[in-house]
Design an enzyme around this catalytic site. Structure first.
Site, PDB file in Angstrom:
ATOM      1  N   CYS A  85       0.843  -1.200   0.000  1.00  0.00           N
ATOM      2  CA  CYS A  85       0.000   0.000   0.000  1.00  0.00           C
ATOM      3  C   CYS A  85       0.881   1.254   0.000  1.00  0.00           C
ATOM      4  O   CYS A  85       1.598   1.485  -0.961  1.00  0.00           O
ATOM      5  CB  CYS A  85      -0.994  -0.047   1.150  1.00  0.00           C
ATOM      6  SG  CYS A  85      -2.356   1.164   0.963  1.00  0.00           S
ATOM      7  N   HIS A 186      -3.873  -5.117  -0.311  1.00  0.00           N
ATOM      8  CA  HIS A 186      -3.460  -5.532   1.026  1.00  0.00           C
ATOM      9  C   HIS A 186      -3.460  -7.058   1.110  1.00  0.00           C
ATOM     10  O   HIS A 186      -4.509  -7.666   1.319  1.00  0.00           O
ATOM     11  CB  HIS A 186      -4.422  -4.967   2.084  1.00  0.00           C
ATOM     12  CG  HIS A 186      -4.253  -3.511   2.330  1.00  0.00           C
ATOM     13  ND1 HIS A 186      -3.400  -3.005   3.275  1.00  0.00           N
ATOM     14  CD2 HIS A 186      -4.835  -2.446   1.735  1.00  0.00           C
ATOM     15  CE1 HIS A 186      -3.456  -1.680   3.270  1.00  0.00           C
ATOM     16  NE2 HIS A 186      -4.318  -1.315   2.329  1.00  0.00           N
ATOM     17  N   GLU A 188      -2.528  -8.840   3.494  1.00  0.00           N
ATOM     18  CA  GLU A 188      -2.922  -9.236   4.850  1.00  0.00           C
ATOM     19  C   GLU A 188      -4.431  -9.234   5.045  1.00  0.00           C
ATOM     20  O   GLU A 188      -4.943  -9.785   6.031  1.00  0.00           O
ATOM     21  CB  GLU A 188      -2.248  -8.325   5.885  1.00  0.00           C
ATOM     22  CG  GLU A 188      -2.841  -6.937   6.038  1.00  0.00           C
ATOM     23  CD  GLU A 188      -2.392  -5.927   4.996  1.00  0.00           C
ATOM     24  OE1 GLU A 188      -2.674  -4.727   5.165  1.00  0.00           O
ATOM     25  OE2 GLU A 188      -1.758  -6.333   3.989  1.00  0.00           O
TER      26      GLU A 188
END
Length: 206
Positions: A85, A186, A188
């Site tokens: 990001c 992202h 994650e």
């Protein structure tokens, strides 16, 4: 011996979720660190980031010796690097967000605000969207990932673009060069797709 994976802590918002995702891949050598000496000895480096470009750049520069350690270990010594990001956006020459701010300059380009292509396109770009590889890069596979950003990386060289996504128009989803990769999505927060991507990064031998 397990590799040492430095997850750079500069107050960048998504640090703990990235740490948890790396652990979920089975990685055992992850170290959350704000110590340039630890970064300088790492086998792999991950730079997360959430927030405004300038504030993140200032926070990173505010850690004495950190940018020099990153430059030495990544650009001079060639260890695998992943920016996520804003951690990806900081690779640019500059970012235009609340003024103009200098980036790391590792991948030539400028970070601009996303301009809606039509009235029905919502900004920021938030939620699940495609990842469409533009090259046969080892780390990028077609799929869907989670995005949350109002600014995008306008790369100067199309060869540095590894994947795109579509939100009214094409936006860069992944950029890189040699041992450096940055992703706008992202991993994650991208469930199975994101964990598979991180696993490939941890096995990557550029």
């Amino acid at each position: 011996m397990a590799e040492k994976i430095a997850l750079v802590d500069y107050g960048a918002g998504n640090l703990h979720s990235v740490h948890n995702a790396l652990i979920a891949t089975g990685a055992s050598g992850v170290v959350v660190t704000a110590d340039p000496d630890v970064v300088a000895a790492a086998d792999r480096i991950v730079l997360p980031g959430v927030g405004a470009f300038g504030a993140c750049r200032d926070a990173l520069a505010g850690i004495d010796g950190m940018i020099a350690a990153l430059d030495q270990r990544v650009r001079q010594e060639g260890v695998p690097f992943l920016g996520i990001c804003v951690g990806m956006q900081l690779l640019a020459d500059k970012g235009i967000e609340f003024g103009e701010h200098q980036g790391l300059g590792w991948i030539s380009g400028t970070v601009h605000a996303i301009e809606a292509a039509s009235a029905d396109i919502k900004i920021p770009h938030m939620g699940w969207n495609d990842v469409t590889p533009t090259t046969g890069h080892d780390l990028l596979e077609a799929g869907e990932a989670y995005y949350l950003h109002g600014y995008h990386f306008d790369a100067a060289d199309a060869d540095d673009i590894f994947a795109t996504t579509f939100h009214g128009k094409k936006l860069v989803s992944a950029i890189g060069r040699d041992n450096i990769v940055g992703v706008q999505f992202h991993p994650e927060k991208s469930q199975a797709y994101g964990l598979a991507f991180l696993t490939r990064f941890l096995e990557w031998k550029p």
